[in-house]
Design a protein around this motif. Sequence first.
Motif, PDB file in Angstrom:
ATOM      1  N   GLN A 184      -1.300  10.833  -3.454  1.00 20.11           N
ATOM      2  CA  GLN A 184      -2.560  10.106  -3.450  1.00 20.11           C
ATOM      3  C   GLN A 184      -2.335   8.757  -2.781  1.00 20.11           C
ATOM      4  N   PRO A 185      -3.221   8.335  -1.908  1.00 20.09           N
ATOM      5  CA  PRO A 185      -3.032   7.024  -1.277  1.00 20.09           C
ATOM      6  C   PRO A 185      -3.080   5.916  -2.328  1.00 20.09           C
ATOM      7  N   LEU A 186      -2.272   4.897  -2.116  1.00 20.94           N
ATOM      8  CA  LEU A 186      -2.258   3.773  -3.035  1.00 20.94           C
ATOM      9  C   LEU A 186      -3.500   2.925  -2.833  1.00 20.94           C
ATOM     10  N   THR A 187      -4.045   2.452  -3.912  1.00 21.70           N
ATOM     11  CA  THR A 187      -5.168   1.531  -3.801  1.00 21.70           C
ATOM     12  C   THR A 187      -4.650   0.146  -4.143  1.00 21.70           C
ATOM     13  N   GLN A 188      -4.938  -0.796  -3.270  1.00 21.48           N
ATOM     14  CA  GLN A 188      -4.491  -2.162  -3.466  1.00 21.48           C
ATOM     15  C   GLN A 188      -5.692  -3.092  -3.435  1.00 21.48           C
ATOM     16  N   SER A 189      -5.593  -4.124  -4.221  1.00 24.49           N
ATOM     17  CA  SER A 189      -6.656  -5.121  -4.223  1.00 24.49           C
ATOM     18  C   SER A 189      -6.540  -5.970  -2.968  1.00 24.49           C
ATOM     19  N   GLU A 217      -3.596  -8.257  -3.155  1.00 25.35           N
ATOM     20  CA  GLU A 217      -2.306  -7.601  -2.930  1.00 25.35           C
ATOM     21  C   GLU A 217      -2.066  -7.366  -1.442  1.00 25.35           C
ATOM     22  N   VAL A 218      -3.101  -6.969  -0.726  1.00 27.88           N
ATOM     23  CA  VAL A 218      -2.994  -6.739   0.714  1.00 27.88           C
ATOM     24  C   VAL A 218      -2.678  -8.057   1.426  1.00 27.88           C
TER      25      VAL A 218
END
Length: 123
Positions: A27-32, A35-36
């Motif tokens: 699953q692709p990581l979700t970043q805020s 965080e990006v």
Amino acid sequence: MRLAQLLDERLLDTIPQGGSGPWTPHQPLTQSPAEVAELDRQFAALLPCRTNDPELWFAEHTAQVEEAKALCRGCPLQAGCLAGALERQEPWGVWGGEVFVDGKVVARKRGRGRPRKSETVAA
């Protein structure tokens, strides 16, 4: 089809159940956004052209150009930077540790001023 999806489908049938639990597909990581931004800041800190004066890479003085070339030698993106500059035929500056003048790599950038005595001027 994406490689990760192909691997996920293939591995679902071959992974034995047990151990720490069933294997789940990638699953692709979700970043805020914060965080990006932090990851971008950390990555940019590794690039000398992002942490030093940008004018250094387009300097007129030979000593400054040599300094920019030396800084490029430690850059993790040196090869890709040089390849991109060659492809774009960058008109000037230091790219990937090489000096570009008129879209071509030159060994050493000559400073402005009088031509060398060895160069003859057409009269």
